[in-house]
Scaffold this active site. Structure first.
Site, PDB file in Angstrom:
ATOM      1  N   HIS A   2       0.811  -1.220   0.000  1.00  0.00           N
ATOM      2  CA  HIS A   2       0.000   0.000   0.000  1.00  0.00           C
ATOM      3  C   HIS A   2       0.847   1.274   0.000  1.00  0.00           C
ATOM      4  O   HIS A   2       0.343   2.358  -0.299  1.00  0.00           O
ATOM      5  CB  HIS A   2      -0.988  -0.008   1.185  1.00  0.00           C
ATOM      6  N   ASP A   6       0.214  -7.820   1.406  1.00  0.00           N
ATOM      7  CA  ASP A   6       0.568  -6.399   1.448  1.00  0.00           C
ATOM      8  C   ASP A   6       2.085  -6.201   1.480  1.00  0.00           C
ATOM      9  O   ASP A   6       2.606  -5.345   2.200  1.00  0.00           O
ATOM     10  CB  ASP A   6      -0.085  -5.710   2.654  1.00  0.00           C
ATOM     11  N   SER A  22       4.750   2.477   7.928  1.00  0.00           N
ATOM     12  CA  SER A  22       4.384   1.314   7.108  1.00  0.00           C
ATOM     13  C   SER A  22       5.534   0.895   6.215  1.00  0.00           C
ATOM     14  O   SER A  22       6.149   1.721   5.533  1.00  0.00           O
ATOM     15  CB  SER A  22       3.166   1.646   6.243  1.00  0.00           C
TER      16      SER A  22
END
Length: 425
Positions: free
Chosen positions: A152, A182, A260
């Site tokens: 993402h 992911d 992230s």
């Protein structure tokens, strides 16, 4: 008054002289012995002092050597190193926990990168123009410039930029990405004379709840920020859209937007997970963060670097989630599961006997057509399947060539069908 003869006086005098000589000899011997003992004690004391001075000198050398030795702080290498750490701690005023943190940061921070992207957007006249996309973190895992991050972070990116600890920035290219976990791998080309720092992988199967962990990333754009915490739980299944991220590591380490894709580390500076998401009502850290375990990442990254995609086993069918409204309309015996709309011709699923539907329907005029009347999948390899997320999760760890036992409902019967999985079309 008694009188003595001459001969008697001589005898008495001789006896007195002999006694005096004997006493004198005894006294001298005693004094000599005490002096010898005193000398020995003084010699021992001198030797002990010399040994103490020598020990202090050696300890000083050890401390100086330790300061220059990057492998010194190995907290699992035995009592000797713990004693060295103790002496180093006393000298510098740091606790053992602080030394641990400092050592991990100095070892790993240069391998953490800042990732920024540009995406394409369209104006009112449908003209395309580039604009800033998201930002995140990543870890250098290979000296050739391979970086692992979250999908993402780079999703829909037109351009990817990778910023290193020394301030240099390089344009990266996407090697491969996987929506099921992911995870994405990007690559940049470092100069020939640049020696990149990399982060090694640990074994996430050995993790324990309560274990100390360290996160390094770029929250809110603040480069290479370190936070610490513990493992709060293991094996968490977290649903994201139509995907269930399996075996997630839960941690109370502060993870914020920008973290992230960055590494979750153990106290040896090894990656145990990839920081992926947080649970928060405010958008900032609430002490509930999740990381993809590194053992999953190893398998995914290997395929992405080798094939540019993850080679998973597939049934090669068109799957439609069963809902209560669909169950009522099609008069199905279950309101959950996966309806097989179509089976790819010539596929192993068709050869094994799985059947698709025959009656074409659609939810609305704008929706796609699918077929009802086919088999309904309720489990794969004993794993219950009630929706698309369950279906994807049941196949996540499989590979082409694996056998899968597919439990289906056909009419009012429940049947197990063995299918050899294929590569996804």
């Amino acid at each position: 008054m008694k009188l003595y003869s001459r001969s008697q006086l001589i005898v008495i005098s001789s006896i007195c002289v002999a006694i005096a000589v004997s006493l004198t000899v005894t006294l001298c011997f005693s004094i000599g012995t005490k002096k010898s003992d005193v000398s020995k004690v003084e010699a021992k004391s001198d030797a002990s002092s010399a040994q103490s001075i020598s020990s202090q000198t050696n300890l000083s050398h050890l401390q100086e050597d330790a300061h220059d030795n990057e492998d010194f702080f190995n907290f699992e290498s035995g009592d000797a190193n713990l004693k060295k750490v103790a002496s180093y701690t006393a000298e510098n005023g740091y606790t053992q926990d602080e030394i641990q943190n400092i050592t991990v940061y100095e070892k790993c921070s240069d391998a953490v990168v800042n990732i920024s992207t540009q995406v394409i957007q369209y104006n009112w006249f449908f003209e395309a123009y580039p604009t800033d996309g998201g930002t995140g973190s990543g870890s250098i895992i290979d000296k050739r410039g391979y970086v692992v991050t979250n999908r993402h972070v780079i999703k829909d990116a037109y351009k990817i930029y990778i910023s290193l600890a020394d301030g240099t920035q390089y344009e990266g290219k996407l090697v491969g990405q996987d929506s099921q976990t992911d995870i994405a791998v990007v690559k940049f080309d470092p100069p020939e004379n640049m020696e990149l720092t990399t982060i090694p992988f640990a074994d996430s199967s050995k993790l324990r709840i309560g274990q100390k962990v360290i996160a390094i990333g770029n929250p809110f754009g603040f480069d290479r920020t370190m936070t610490t915490g513990i493992i709060s739980s293991l094996g968490r299944p977290i649903q994201s859209n139509n995907t269930i991220l399996q075996d997630m590591i839960q941690t109370d380490t502060a993870i914020n937007p920008g973290n992230s894709g960055g590494p979750l580390l153990d106290t040896q500076g090894r990656m145990i997970g990839i920081n992926t998401m947080i649970y928060s009502t405010s958008g900032s850290s609430a002490g509930v963060g999740f990381a993809m375990p590194v053992n999953t990442a190893k398998r995914i990254v290997s395929d992405l670097m080798r094939y540019g995609k993850v080679r998973r086993g597939s049934l090669n069918i068109t799957a439609v989630p069963v809902t209560s409204s669909l169950a009522r309309y099609a008069n199905l015996s279950t309101s959950t599961g996966i309806l097989i709309s179509e089976v790819t011709r010539g596929s192993n699923a068709e050869k094994a006997g799985l059947q698709g539907g025959s009656e074409a329907v659609r939810y609305s005029r704008s929706s796609a057509t699918f077929y009802i009347g086919g088999d309904i999948i309720t489990a794969i390899n004993g794993i219950p399947v009630s929706n698309v997320a369950d279906y994807n999760s049941a196949l996540e760890k499989t590979k082409p060539g694996d056998e899968a036992t597919v439990t289906i409902i056909r009419g009012k019967k429940t049947i197990d069908v063995v299918v050899i999985l294929e590569e996804r079309d």
